[in-house]
Design a protein around this motif. Structure first.
Motif, PDB file in Angstrom:
ATOM      1  N   ASN A 135       1.926   3.925   0.144  1.00 30.47           N
ATOM      2  CA  ASN A 135       1.371   4.623  -1.019  1.00 30.47           C
ATOM      3  C   ASN A 135       1.338   6.129  -0.806  1.00 30.47           C
ATOM      4  N   ASP A 136       0.983   6.558   0.416  1.00 31.69           N
ATOM      5  CA  ASP A 136       0.959   7.993   0.713  1.00 31.69           C
ATOM      6  C   ASP A 136       2.344   8.600   0.613  1.00 31.69           C
ATOM      7  N   ASN A 146       3.434   9.136  -2.789  1.00 34.00           N
ATOM      8  CA  ASN A 146       2.613  10.160  -3.444  1.00 34.00           C
ATOM      9  C   ASN A 146       2.020   9.658  -4.753  1.00 34.00           C
ATOM     10  N   ASN A 184      -1.248   7.122  -6.386  1.00 31.73           N
ATOM     11  CA  ASN A 184      -2.540   6.510  -6.104  1.00 31.73           C
ATOM     12  C   ASN A 184      -2.509   5.051  -6.520  1.00 31.73           C
ATOM     13  N   ARG A 211      -1.157   1.291   2.699  1.00 29.94           N
ATOM     14  CA  ARG A 211      -1.673   2.639   2.511  1.00 29.94           C
ATOM     15  C   ARG A 211      -0.639   3.702   2.887  1.00 29.94           C
ATOM     16  N   LYS A 212       0.120   3.436   3.956  1.00 28.71           N
ATOM     17  CA  LYS A 212       1.160   4.383   4.372  1.00 28.71           C
ATOM     18  C   LYS A 212       2.253   4.495   3.316  1.00 28.71           C
ATOM     19  N   THR A 272      10.389  12.007  -4.590  1.00 27.22           N
ATOM     20  CA  THR A 272       9.072  12.010  -3.951  1.00 27.22           C
ATOM     21  C   THR A 272       9.008  12.816  -2.664  1.00 27.22           C
TER      22      THR A 272
END
Length: 407
Positions: free
Chosen positions: A96-97, A100, A102, A93-94, A128
């Motif tokens: 992916n954040d 930027n 989904n 998840r980190k 990014t």
């Protein structure tokens, strides 16, 4: 380089390494399954080559009733999450954040050699990261402070009471007291502590009952405590302690010109070798040290030869040397901000004679500058002449009120 830049660079490097290993793995699989019509290259093995990363999909899939992915490699990752969480540096998840995008690691795509390389190229920091992350960062390294300074200062007025056999000059009176306690300590936060405390106390009195001495000293102390400790285990330290004390002025009794004590009369020096236990309990409201020394050297000296006998020194001698054991307890209890109890117990024995001093100071602070103090000081010394009423016990007490300042 910012923290985000460092993370992406490390992950990019690991993906490059994975690409080479995956190419070899898939080439081997292709050669083994070239006649199979159902074989498809699978890109999910990147999990086992890249930096340790937490993938929630693996946990959810394992706990699901219709689990579709369960193999030795997946089980190895789950065991690492459970037993060695400290090695898992990143999370899907980190990542992916930061990218930027989904992307859900629950639907990891099946990628071939070329598609995976293209995906890595698209996640470059230049495309990014926001511009603010590219700004230069100044790294400031400050030198650690191992030395600490503490000072307590008092100017107070008091009422004194002495037992008749008190070993220095004594008389009941009202007086004024000035006191300063200075501490300069070293602690490298690892294994070494060096604590130094200088105590200075001087009280001046005038008594209407004393027609011979206009001014006298009611309190007179000059004491240095120095202790070097090397950590043995947790709160225990191997330690060497030095205690030295004398007084500033001459001491007199009421209506007498005879000197009962003076500077360097007596002078006490004690050096002991043992262990210290550092006390920190009740949410650090009770703190201090307990010093246990099976081996101690003690020197008692008097500059005035005529006072030698009153201090337990043989006639025609000015010094007494002996060896023994020592116990020193220094504790501070602060149940509330306004109230503090400081106690110091000093015991020394040669196994032929015994000396014990127990100083207790109870302070009540009305505010930062105004305080009241109650001082209780019982003392036992069987090296002096025995008193018919008090035996070898002596006692000193005073109650004071006045100004105080701490820094």
């Amino acid at each position: 380089m910012t923290r985000v830049d460092s993370l992406l660079v490390a992950y990019k490097d690991s993906l490059s390494t994975y690409r080479m290993k995956l190419d070899s793995l898939q080439a081997a699989n292709d050669s083994l399954n070239e006649n199979s019509e159902t074989y498809e290259p699978n890109g999910k093995y990147y999990r086992y080559f890249t930096n340790s990363t937490f993938y929630p999909q693996l946990v959810g899939n394992k706990l699901s009733l219709d689990a579709t992915e369960s193999n030795n490699e997946t089980n190895a990752l789950l065991l690492m999450y459970l037993r060695h969480p400290e090695h898992v540096k990143y999370s899907a998840r980190k990542l992916n954040d930061i990218a930027n995008e989904n992307i859900s690691d629950a639907d990891l795509p099946t990628l071939g050699h070329i598609e995976m390389v293209k995906k890595v190229k698209e996640q470059t920091p230049e495309k990014t990261l926001p511009e603010i992350d590219k700004a230069p960062v100044d790294l400031v390294v400050t030198k650690p402070h191992f030395w600490t300074f503490v000072g307590d200062y008092y100017l107070q007025f008091m009422q004194n009471h002495f037992s008749e056999n008190w070993y220095k000059s004594s008389s009941n009176n009202y007086s004024m007291l000035a006191q300063a306690t200075i501490q300069y300590n070293f602690n490298n936060k690892q294994k070494v502590k060096w604590e130094n405390k200088l105590e200075m106390k001087l009280g001046i009195i005038t008594s209407e009952s004393d027609t011979v001495n206009k001014f006298k000293a009611s309190e007179d102390l000059l004491r240095l405590t120095s202790k070097l400790g090397i950590q043995a285990h947790k709160q225990w330290y191997y330690s060497v302690q030095l205690l030295a004390n004398t007084q500033f002025m001459r001491g007199y009794k009421d209506n007498k010109k005879d000197v009962f004590s003076d500077f360097m009369s007596p002078f006490n020096l004690n050096i002991s070798l043992g262990m210290d236990y550092y006390v920190e309990i009740w949410k650090k409201k009770l703190t201090g040290t307990i010093h246990l020394a099976p081996l101690a050297y003690n020197l008692k000296y008097t500059d005035r030869a005529n006072l030698a006998k009153s201090f337990g020194i043989d006639k025609d001698h000015r010094a007494l040397n002996d060896f023994g054991s020592q116990l020193t307890v220094e504790l501070t209890w602060k149940p509330i901000d306004m109230l503090k109890w400081e106690t110091k117990l000093y015991c020394y024995t040669t196994y032929h004679k015994f000396t014990a001093d127990w100083e207790n100071t109870i302070s009540f602070n009305f505010n930062k500058f105004i305080s009241a103090k109650l001082f209780l000081y019982p003392r036992f010394d069987d090296s002096v002449n025995r008193d018919n009423d008090f035996s070898y016990w002596q006692f000193h007490e005073y109650l004071s009120f006045g100004f105080s300042y701490s820094m």
